[in-house]
Design a protein around this motif. Structure first.
Motif, PDB file in Angstrom:
ATOM      1  N   GLY A 182       0.852  -1.184   0.000  1.00  0.00           N
ATOM      2  CA  GLY A 182       0.000   0.000   0.000  1.00  0.00           C
ATOM      3  C   GLY A 182       0.888   1.235   0.000  1.00  0.00           C
ATOM      4  N   MET A 183       0.299   2.414   0.161  1.00  0.00           N
ATOM      5  CA  MET A 183       1.103   3.633   0.213  1.00  0.00           C
ATOM      6  C   MET A 183       0.428   4.645   1.138  1.00  0.00           C
ATOM      7  N   GLN A 184       1.259   5.512   1.689  1.00  0.00           N
ATOM      8  CA  GLN A 184       0.741   6.592   2.524  1.00  0.00           C
ATOM      9  C   GLN A 184       0.060   7.649   1.657  1.00  0.00           C
ATOM     10  N   PRO A 185      -1.015   8.271   2.185  1.00  0.00           N
ATOM     11  CA  PRO A 185      -1.654   9.355   1.423  1.00  0.00           C
ATOM     12  C   PRO A 185      -0.650  10.455   1.117  1.00  0.00           C
ATOM     13  N   SER A 186      -0.848  11.089  -0.025  1.00  0.00           N
ATOM     14  CA  SER A 186       0.039  12.169  -0.463  1.00  0.00           C
ATOM     15  C   SER A 186      -0.734  13.482  -0.371  1.00  0.00           C
ATOM     16  N   ALA A 187      -0.503  14.235   0.714  1.00  0.00           N
ATOM     17  CA  ALA A 187      -1.257  15.471   0.949  1.00  0.00           C
ATOM     18  C   ALA A 187      -0.797  16.577   0.002  1.00  0.00           C
ATOM     19  N   ILE A 188      -1.728  17.446  -0.356  1.00  0.00           N
ATOM     20  CA  ILE A 188      -1.406  18.561  -1.236  1.00  0.00           C
ATOM     21  C   ILE A 188      -0.473  19.534  -0.518  1.00  0.00           C
ATOM     22  N   LEU A 189       0.181  20.362  -1.316  1.00  0.00           N
ATOM     23  CA  LEU A 189       1.068  21.393  -0.793  1.00  0.00           C
ATOM     24  C   LEU A 189       0.585  22.773  -1.241  1.00  0.00           C
ATOM     25  N   GLY A 190       0.552  23.724  -0.290  1.00  0.00           N
ATOM     26  CA  GLY A 190       0.307  25.123  -0.623  1.00  0.00           C
ATOM     27  C   GLY A 190      -1.074  25.389  -1.209  1.00  0.00           C
ATOM     28  N   GLU A 283      -5.834  15.709  -0.994  1.00  0.00           N
ATOM     29  CA  GLU A 283      -4.763  14.772  -1.335  1.00  0.00           C
ATOM     30  C   GLU A 283      -4.546  14.764  -2.836  1.00  0.00           C
ATOM     31  N   CYS A 284      -3.413  14.212  -3.195  1.00  0.00           N
ATOM     32  CA  CYS A 284      -3.094  14.060  -4.610  1.00  0.00           C
ATOM     33  C   CYS A 284      -3.454  12.646  -5.071  1.00  0.00           C
ATOM     34  N   THR A 285      -3.675  12.529  -6.348  1.00  0.00           N
ATOM     35  CA  THR A 285      -4.022  11.221  -6.926  1.00  0.00           C
ATOM     36  C   THR A 285      -2.748  10.412  -7.192  1.00  0.00           C
ATOM     37  N   ALA A 286      -1.895  10.378  -6.188  1.00  0.00           N
ATOM     38  CA  ALA A 286      -0.596   9.711  -6.351  1.00  0.00           C
ATOM     39  C   ALA A 286      -0.765   8.185  -6.376  1.00  0.00           C
ATOM     40  N   THR A 287       0.130   7.556  -7.082  1.00  0.00           N
ATOM     41  CA  THR A 287       0.171   6.077  -7.139  1.00  0.00           C
ATOM     42  C   THR A 287       1.633   5.618  -7.104  1.00  0.00           C
ATOM     43  N   ILE A 288       1.795   4.351  -6.767  1.00  0.00           N
ATOM     44  CA  ILE A 288       3.127   3.720  -6.847  1.00  0.00           C
ATOM     45  C   ILE A 288       2.992   2.476  -7.711  1.00  0.00           C
ATOM     46  N   ASN A 289       3.850   2.414  -8.719  1.00  0.00           N
ATOM     47  CA  ASN A 289       3.856   1.266  -9.608  1.00  0.00           C
ATOM     48  C   ASN A 289       4.920   0.276  -9.139  1.00  0.00           C
ATOM     49  N   GLY A 325       0.844  12.375  -9.317  1.00  0.00           N
ATOM     50  CA  GLY A 325      -0.575  12.581  -9.591  1.00  0.00           C
ATOM     51  C   GLY A 325      -0.956  14.067  -9.619  1.00  0.00           C
ATOM     52  N   GLU A 326      -2.237  14.327  -9.469  1.00  0.00           N
ATOM     53  CA  GLU A 326      -2.766  15.683  -9.508  1.00  0.00           C
ATOM     54  C   GLU A 326      -3.421  16.035  -8.154  1.00  0.00           C
ATOM     55  N   PRO A 327      -3.331  17.320  -7.788  1.00  0.00           N
ATOM     56  CA  PRO A 327      -3.959  17.711  -6.511  1.00  0.00           C
ATOM     57  C   PRO A 327      -5.486  17.698  -6.607  1.00  0.00           C
ATOM     58  N   GLU A 328      -6.119  17.151  -5.613  1.00  0.00           N
ATOM     59  CA  GLU A 328      -7.574  17.227  -5.467  1.00  0.00           C
ATOM     60  C   GLU A 328      -7.851  18.023  -4.193  1.00  0.00           C
ATOM     61  N   ALA A 329      -7.961  19.336  -4.380  1.00  0.00           N
ATOM     62  CA  ALA A 329      -8.014  20.239  -3.228  1.00  0.00           C
ATOM     63  C   ALA A 329      -9.421  20.818  -3.043  1.00  0.00           C
TER      64      ALA A 329
END
Length: 355
Positions: A182-190, A283-289, A325-329
């Motif tokens: 799994g992966m930790q959530p990737s919080a948006i910045l700024g 959060e961002c729509t980040a993923t890990i491949n 990914g992209e920010p979903e703010a």
């Protein structure tokens, strides 16, 4: 017979006749004087009658008028009025041809709604992410191991310094199989939150219009002390003769007892304020491949996100690539616009009418 010669019967008769004439003249003069005195008495009575200030017959008005109370000090009138819906135009009528006041009543405030929309802009995503790895028990509790992927979009090894419990053969740098990822959530910045207020206000309008009309000239007096003969209001005017005054007043004592409050204007201070949107969150729509090494190439096996818990099954996982990914703010403020101010009728008039 000298005495006899002195007597002239003709002369005596003439004198008698003259004496009789004088008596007759005196009697006629007395009668004349009596007649003169009677004539003077009638003249005085006529003079007394002529001292009245009433125009015409003081006991009543003509058929087209009605005797009304005098207008009290500080009031205006007599007047009549026409009342119509706002969509029509009131008009004056016969006997009351001059416009005195244009006013209205029954204020409809119209709409008053405030809205607030918030938009988060300018947020970005981290360029690094954290992979989480569990042993055979699935993704529950604290991960058995985490790997920080410090470079975005780059294939990086994840097998160095592994707990031996995670490697099938117990080696710290061997491929991972039969584990959970799994992966930790990737919080948006700024970023910032932009507030936009929407306001739906009014317009306020009166539903009923009044036209107060006055006679073109002065009115004659009537039998009531200082009363006036006012024209009887005819269509389109409302029944009843009225008086009016600027401001909100009580009707004076007497026949002008039916009170109506009307207004000449509208004061509207309404607005929408506030709309505190707070700060951007999300959060961002980040993923890990997850990948394996095949002829020195990173070959993708499966992908995980912050919502996933994915087993590797029998695949040999050696590498991973972080996708920012992209920010979903969104904004963490209430985003509520407050209604401020009020609307009210202004420039009041008091109209007092007879029944």
């Amino acid at each position: 017979m000298p005495l006899a010669a002195c007597f002239d019967p003709n002369t005596s008769a003439a004198e008698g006749a003259e004496t009789g004439s004088e008596d007759d003249v005196t009697a006629e003069g007395t009668q004349g004087e009596g007649d003169s005195s009677s004539s003077a008495g009638s003249s005085e009575e006529s003079a007394d009658t002529s001292e009245s200030t009433v125009t015409g017959d003081p006991d009543e008005c003509d058929a087209s008028s009605i005797c009304v109370d005098p207008v009290p000090d500080g009031w205006n009138g007599p007047v009549a009025h026409d009342v119509t819906p706002a969509s029509q135009n009131p008009s004056c009528g016969e006997g009351y041809s001059m416009t005195a006041v244009t006013a209205a009543s029954e204020l409809d405030p119209g709409a008053f709604e405030c809205g607030c929309s918030c938009e988060a802009t300018g947020a970005s995503c981290p360029t690094s992410g954290t992979l989480e790895i569990w042993d055979l028990d699935g993704c529950s509790g604290t991960p058995d191991h985490t790997v920080v992927l410090s470079e975005a979009n780059a294939c990086q090894s994840i097998t160095g310094n592994l707990p031996t419990s995670l490697s099938d053969d117990g080696g710290s740098s061997k491929p991972l199989a039969l584990d959970w990822f799994g992966m930790q959530p990737s919080a948006i910045l700024g970023g910032t939150c932009q507030a936009e207020i929407s306001a739906d206000i009014g317009p306020a309008a009166f539903e009923v219009e009044y036209l107060i009309c006055e006679p073109a000239g002065s009115l004659p007096a009537c039998a009531i002390s200082e009363g006036l003969c006012a024209p009887v209001p005819a269509s389109p005017l409302e029944p009843g003769v009225c008086i009016w005054k600027a401001g909100v007043e009580e009707c004076p004592a007497g026949s002008y007892s039916n009170k109506v409050e009307i207004y000449g204007g509208i004061e509207d201070s309404r607005s929408c304020e506030g709309c505190d949107c707070g700060d951007p969150v999300g959060e961002c729509t980040a993923t890990i491949n997850l990948q394996e090494l095949d002829d020195n190439d990173c070959v993708g096996l499966f992908t995980v996100s912050a919502e996933d818990c994915t087993p590797s099954d029998t695949a040999d996982v050696e590498l991973a690539t972080f996708n920012p990914g992209e920010p979903e703010a969104s904004c963490d403020g209430e985003g509520v616009a407050e209604q401020v101010g009020e609307v009210a009728a202004s420039e009041p008039y008091t109209l007092c009418c007879t029944d």
